[in-house]
Design an enzyme around this catalytic site. Structure first.
Site, PDB file in Angstrom:
ATOM      1  N   SER A 182       0.628  -0.512  -0.045  1.00  0.00           N
ATOM      2  CA  SER A 182       0.120   0.143   0.614  1.00  0.00           C
ATOM      3  C   SER A 182       0.610   1.605  -0.114  1.00  0.00           C
ATOM      4  CB  SER A 182      -0.799  -0.101   1.180  1.00  0.00           C
ATOM      5  OG  SER A 182      -0.052  -0.084   2.560  1.00  0.00           O
ATOM      6  N   HIS A 210      -5.804  -3.908  -1.958  1.00  0.00           N
ATOM      7  CA  HIS A 210      -5.560  -2.655  -3.062  1.00  0.00           C
ATOM      8  C   HIS A 210      -5.462  -3.286  -4.433  1.00  0.00           C
ATOM      9  CE1 HIS A 210      -4.353   0.543  -0.238  1.00  0.00           C
ATOM     10  NE2 HIS A 210      -3.587  -0.550   0.495  1.00  0.00           N
ATOM     11  N   LYS A 241     -11.687   0.378  -0.648  1.00  0.00           N
ATOM     12  CA  LYS A 241     -10.767   1.386  -1.759  1.00  0.00           C
ATOM     13  C   LYS A 241     -11.847   1.163  -2.603  1.00  0.00           C
ATOM     14  CE  LYS A 241      -7.049   0.594   1.971  1.00  0.00           C
ATOM     15  NZ  LYS A 241      -8.221   0.503   3.093  1.00  0.00           N
TER      16      LYS A 241
END
Length: 399
Positions: A182, A210, A241
């Site tokens: 990340s 992610h 996300k």
């Protein structure tokens, strides 16, 4: 000895505030997709994880509103007792189908997902082998469990193998990695890790917080991107996300998920996902499946922005995703760069140790599918101006 002494002696934050360099807990007054209002000033958002721009998509917002009207603002209980809605079960079934897994379970946050999943799986005769750059939720999940913890050098499969070799066969081994890291934006070496998993009879958990919605032909994440979905034992992730909501999930074999469901403490002792968050994820999932063009726009924006940063002389490391670090390699200069950009209307995230190794301090930027070319060019011009005016030079990343 006063237990509060450490608090009174905590000078770092006081120093940053006194020197107008404090970058945390910035209150966002308004947010409109790629733009926001901070300190009563309009800024371009280059610090969001809303990669597909779905948190402000009208369909997602309307779904959240409708669920709130139908179910209220909260279910006011844990999933185990009075906190399971038909909406939660619908989302779990949809996620399992999307990820091609037998079963999925949803948690209230992505952090709680790893906390509950990992701690439930690690017994006294088990060991977790995790990447040194693994997310804090992975580290804390291992600490909450009864097993041992070993770390291998970031993305170093040779070091991983040395650690695996040191354990006898009768020890339960769980390898845990992020699909996308990340802070750095680079990918785990999943193909090589899968081979080691097989060789040493371990299990593999991939936190693809992610990667889901972003990578892979169908948006199923890093595992699909590498073509090894069937080799991964458990996938965890978050809805904060690309899904533009709040919550998290674990997906895998039915028996494994059922075990986590009844033994994961963060599941049993936390209130469940709100109706609004759950309905928002369901709508975002539908958009992901039916609008692949969003991923293509995101990839194009990330590639264009990365190339321009490199042309300007910035060191962006080995990013392969919309997470694009700008390495400064010094804490105070990182805060200074962040402040100068904020003053000129660009919102980024300053990242220092322990989130990254000391000496790898960076500004974390992230692009969205909804950024226009004009907006990104505007940001690049500001980056160039700030660099020229303040003598910032890109640092050297250590890998």
């Amino acid at each position: 000895m006063d237990v509060f002494k450490k608090c009174f002696d905590y000078e770092f934050v006081k120093f940053l505030k006194a020197n107008n360099r404090y970058p945390y807990f910035e209150p966002i007054q308004e947010r409109h997709g790629t733009e926001a209002t901070v300190r009563s000033k309009d800024v371009m958002m280059l610090g969001s994880n809303d990669y597909l721009g779905l948190s402000t998509d009208s369909r997602v917002v309307e779904a959240a509103l409708a669920a709130t009207v139908k179910y209220g603002t909260s279910v006011s209980g844990s999933r185990l007792l009075n906190g399971t809605l038909s909406l939660h079960e619908e989302l779990e079934e949809r996620l399992a189908r999307f990820l091609k897994r037998e079963k999925a379970i949803v948690f209230s946050t992505g952090y709680q997902t790893n906390l509950g999943t990992i701690s439930a799986l690690l017994g006294r005769n088990d060991v977790a082998i995790i990447d040194r750059n693994a997310h804090a939720s992975i580290v804390d999940g291992t600490r909450l469990g009864f097993g041992k913890l070993k770390r291998f050098k970031h993305n170093d499969t040779e070091d991983l193998e040395k650690i695996l070799q040191s354990f006898p066969e009768n020890i339960g081994k769980l390898i845990i990695v992020d699909g996308v890291y990340s802070m750095e934006g680079n990918l785990a070496k999943l193909k090589e890790i899968v081979q080691l998993k097989k060789k040493y009879k371990a299990r593999l958990l991939v936190d693809d917080a992610h990667g889901i919605g972003i990578l892979g032909e169908n948006g199923r994440g890093t595992c699909e991107h590498f073509g090894i979905e069937n080799e991964i034992d458990i996938i965890t992730g978050t809805f904060s996300k690309s899904f533009g909501s709040l919550g998290g999930f674990a997906a895998g074999d039915k028996d494994v998920i059922d075990y986590i469901k009844h033994n994961g403490r963060s599941m049993i002792f936390s209130a469940s996902m709100t109706p609004a968050s759950t309905a928002a994820v369901l709508m975002s999932l539908e958009v992901m499946e039916t609008e692949p063009g969003r991923r293509r726009l995101l990839q194009a924006n990330a590639e264009r922005f990365s190339n321009h940063l490199t042309d300007l002389g910035f060191n962006i490391g080995h990013s392969e995703t919309p997470i694009i670090p700008i390495y400064i390699d010094d804490t105070m200069r990182t805060f200074q760069f962040w402040q100068e950009l904020m003053n000129k209307g660009v919102y980024t995230n300053p990242i220092i140790a322990p989130a990254v190794p000391e000496g790898n301090e960076l500004l974390r930027t992230s692009v969205m599918a909804t950024h226009t070319e004009q907006q990104l060019n505007h940001v690049l011009n500001i980056l160039e101006d700030v660099t020229r005016e303040n003598g910032f030079l890109a640092g050297k990343v250590q890998v």
